[in-house]
Write a protein that holds these residues in place. Structure first.
Motif, short mmCIF file in Angstrom:
data_model
loop_
_atom_site.label_atom_id
_atom_site.label_comp_id
_atom_site.label_asym_id
_atom_site.label_seq_id
_atom_site.Cartn_x
_atom_site.Cartn_y
_atom_site.Cartn_z
N VAL A 1 86.36 9.41 1.74
CA VAL A 1 84.77 10.28 2.71
C VAL A 1 83.96 9.48 3.90
O VAL A 1 83.66 8.49 3.54
CB VAL A 1 84.14 10.38 1.75
N GLY A 2 84.25 10.08 4.90
CA GLY A 2 83.47 9.48 6.46
C GLY A 2 84.60 8.54 7.03
O GLY A 2 85.67 8.48 6.70
N ASP A 3 83.88 8.12 7.86
CA ASP A 3 85.15 7.69 8.57
C ASP A 3 84.78 5.94 8.81
O ASP A 3 84.27 5.76 9.53
CB ASP A 3 84.32 8.18 10.35
N PRO A 4 86.33 5.85 8.61
CA PRO A 4 86.20 4.27 8.89
C PRO A 4 86.08 3.36 10.26
O PRO A 4 85.92 2.20 10.14
CB PRO A 4 87.78 4.12 7.47
N ALA A 5 86.36 4.12 10.87
CA ALA A 5 86.73 3.87 12.46
C ALA A 5 84.03 3.21 12.72
O ALA A 5 84.96 2.17 13.61
CB ALA A 5 86.89 4.73 13.37
N ASP A 6 84.43 4.14 11.94
CA ASP A 6 83.12 3.76 12.60
C ASP A 6 82.18 2.26 11.87
O ASP A 6 80.82 2.20 12.29
CB ASP A 6 81.60 4.47 12.40
N GLY A 7 83.22 1.48 11.14
CA GLY A 7 82.49 0.60 10.74
C GLY A 7 82.96 -0.89 11.27
O GLY A 7 84.43 -1.01 10.20
N ASP A 8 82.79 -1.31 11.90
CA ASP A 8 83.44 -2.40 12.58
C ASP A 8 83.00 -3.74 12.21
O ASP A 8 81.77 -3.54 11.35
CB ASP A 8 83.34 -2.94 14.12
N ALA A 9 83.60 -5.26 12.46
CA ALA A 9 82.86 -5.95 11.60
C ALA A 9 81.41 -7.11 11.81
O ALA A 9 81.34 -7.11 10.93
CB ALA A 9 83.72 -7.33 12.38
N GLU A 10 81.16 -6.55 13.10
CA GLU A 10 79.06 -6.43 13.38
C GLU A 10 78.87 -5.71 11.91
O GLU A 10 77.83 -5.98 11.64
CB GLU A 10 79.38 -6.11 15.22
N ARG A 11 78.50 -4.19 12.23
CA ARG A 11 78.18 -4.19 11.18
C ARG A 11 78.30 -3.97 9.88
O ARG A 11 77.09 -4.44 9.11
CB ARG A 11 78.98 -2.60 10.91
N GLY A 12 79.42 -4.77 9.39
CA GLY A 12 79.41 -5.39 8.22
C GLY A 12 78.35 -6.37 8.44
O GLY A 12 78.34 -6.80 7.08
N GLU A 13 78.52 -7.40 9.24
CA GLU A 13 77.27 -8.14 8.78
C GLU A 13 76.64 -8.05 8.91
O GLU A 13 75.48 -8.85 8.26
CB GLU A 13 78.34 -9.32 10.04
N THR A 14 75.74 -7.35 9.35
CA THR A 14 74.23 -6.98 9.30
C THR A 14 74.12 -6.17 8.09
O THR A 14 73.51 -6.47 7.70
CB THR A 14 74.39 -5.43 10.79
N LEU A 15 75.25 -5.66 7.24
CA LEU A 15 75.10 -5.04 5.90
C LEU A 15 74.85 -6.26 5.17
O LEU A 15 74.61 -6.24 4.47
CB LEU A 15 76.70 -4.11 5.47
N LEU A 16 75.75 -7.62 5.67
CA LEU A 16 75.66 -8.18 4.50
C LEU A 16 74.54 -9.11 4.12
O LEU A 16 73.78 -9.36 3.48
CB LEU A 16 77.16 -9.29 4.58
N THR A 17 74.11 -9.55 5.90
CA THR A 17 72.67 -9.72 5.67
C THR A 17 71.60 -8.72 5.10
O THR A 17 71.19 -9.77 4.77
CB THR A 17 72.19 -9.94 6.90
N LEU A 18 71.61 -7.85 5.78
CA LEU A 18 70.55 -7.33 4.88
C LEU A 18 70.50 -7.34 3.30
O LEU A 18 69.73 -7.14 2.15
CB LEU A 18 70.51 -5.42 5.31
N ALA A 19 72.16 -6.38 2.44
CA ALA A 19 72.31 -6.87 1.29
C ALA A 19 71.32 -8.27 0.87
O ALA A 19 70.89 -8.58 -0.51
CB ALA A 19 73.61 -6.59 0.71
N CYS A 20 71.93 -9.12 0.94
CA CYS A 20 71.66 -10.48 0.35
C CYS A 20 70.39 -10.67 0.90
O CYS A 20 70.05 -11.08 -0.31
CB CYS A 20 72.62 -11.59 1.73
N GLU A 21 69.23 -10.29 1.93
CA GLU A 21 68.46 -10.18 1.19
C GLU A 21 67.10 -9.78 0.88
O GLU A 21 66.10 -9.89 -0.17
CB GLU A 21 67.43 -9.87 2.72
N SER A 22 68.09 -8.29 0.53
CA SER A 22 67.32 -7.77 -0.93
C SER A 22 68.09 -8.46 -1.89
O SER A 22 66.43 -8.49 -2.33
CB SER A 22 67.71 -6.04 -0.30
N LEU A 23 69.20 -9.00 -2.77
CA LEU A 23 69.02 -9.72 -3.46
C LEU A 23 68.56 -10.36 -3.63
O LEU A 23 67.99 -10.84 -4.47
CB LEU A 23 71.03 -8.84 -3.15
N VAL A 24 68.34 -11.85 -2.85
CA VAL A 24 67.33 -12.98 -2.80
C VAL A 24 66.61 -12.26 -3.38
O VAL A 24 65.81 -12.70 -3.96
CB VAL A 24 67.51 -13.30 -1.36
N ALA A 25 65.40 -11.61 -2.74
CA ALA A 25 64.21 -11.28 -3.18
C ALA A 25 63.68 -10.53 -4.68
O ALA A 25 63.09 -10.63 -5.51
CB ALA A 25 63.24 -9.45 -2.13
N LEU A 26 65.28 -10.27 -5.11
CA LEU A 26 65.16 -9.56 -5.87
C LEU A 26 65.56 -10.82 -7.11
O LEU A 26 65.07 -10.51 -8.51
CB LEU A 26 66.39 -8.51 -6.41
#
Length: 245
Positions: free
Chosen positions: A205-230
């Protein structure tokens, strides 16, 4: 401190009451991404946050099978009932609490686990000698969360960043060709489909071509920051239960 890598004496000397429990799933993620995607991503987010957190945290082994019967038509998918899943999570948290690790954040990578985790962490907190909450990484990535599909841009991006060798790049076009635009088959605000095979030819579901490694790095940073706060909030929270009125 990872329980799978530590000795019991190492863990016995650990001065913390905070633990994380990654949970995922073993289920299809299209022709291009591994069955273990949800477990791999949940564990990666948990590890990143524990590394960034200022104090010690115990990391339990990831639970690799969850509530995934909606993907049963795709070979290799494993699932357990919601009742079994809730019991397994609850008893795992109880065993952590028996050693003093009684503040537990369950780090989740699978959408099918969300409702059961909310329910079981409430049960744990109300009735057991522990406090637990659930965190789902793809809900904590800001505006990117709107693009969450299945084997789509977010999961593919994060895999390309943390485990690029697991993504079959030569199958991305195949994944795109058989993908659905959205999750489900909707009418009058009701999803008429119970299984993903009803609306997606290959499970994507959705287009995997829209997810490159650079976006993945951003996702990990955002999720990590949120989890640290939690983690900080859970570590300092007054977890005494309110008296009956």
């Amino acid at each position: 401190m990872h329980l799978t890598e530590a000795t019991w004496t190492d863990v016995d000397a650990c001065d913390t009451d905070l633990a994380v429990l990654p949970v995922g799933s073993t289920e299809q993620h299209g022709p291009h991404a591994p069955l273990g995607t949800d477990t791999v991503t949940a564990a990666a987010v948990a590890d990143a946050a524990v590394d960034a957190y200022d104090d010690e945290v115990v990391v339990a082994p990831a639970i690799p099978v969850g509530i995934a019967e909606e993907h049963r038509q795709f070979t290799g998918t494993l699932w357990v009932s919601p009742e079994t899943f809730r019991s397994y999570v609850r008893e795992t948290v109880q065993s952590l609490a028996s050693h003093g690790f009684d503040r537990v954040v369950v780090v989740n990578g699978h959408g099918g686990n969300v409702d059961a985790l909310r329910e079981v962490t409430g049960t744990i907190t109300r009735h057991d000698d522990a406090y637990a909450v659930a965190f789902t990484w793809f809900e904590a990535v800001g505006e990117h969360a709107a693009d969450m599909g299945h084997g789509g841009p977010l999961e593919t991006a994060l895999l390309r960043h943390i485990a690029p060798e697991t993504v079959h790049e030569d199958r991305i076009e195949e994944a795109r060709a058989g993908a659905a635009d959205r999750w489900g088959d909707w009418k009058s605000h009701v999803n008429l489909a119970h299984d993903s095979a009803e609306f997606s030819e290959n499970g994507v579901v959705g287009d995997p071509a829209d997810g490159d490694a650079e976006r993945g790095e951003t996702l990990l940073t955002l999720a990590c920051e949120s989890l640290v706060a939690l983690l900080e909030a859970v570590a300092t929270r007054d977890v005494a239960r309110p008296d009956h009125r």
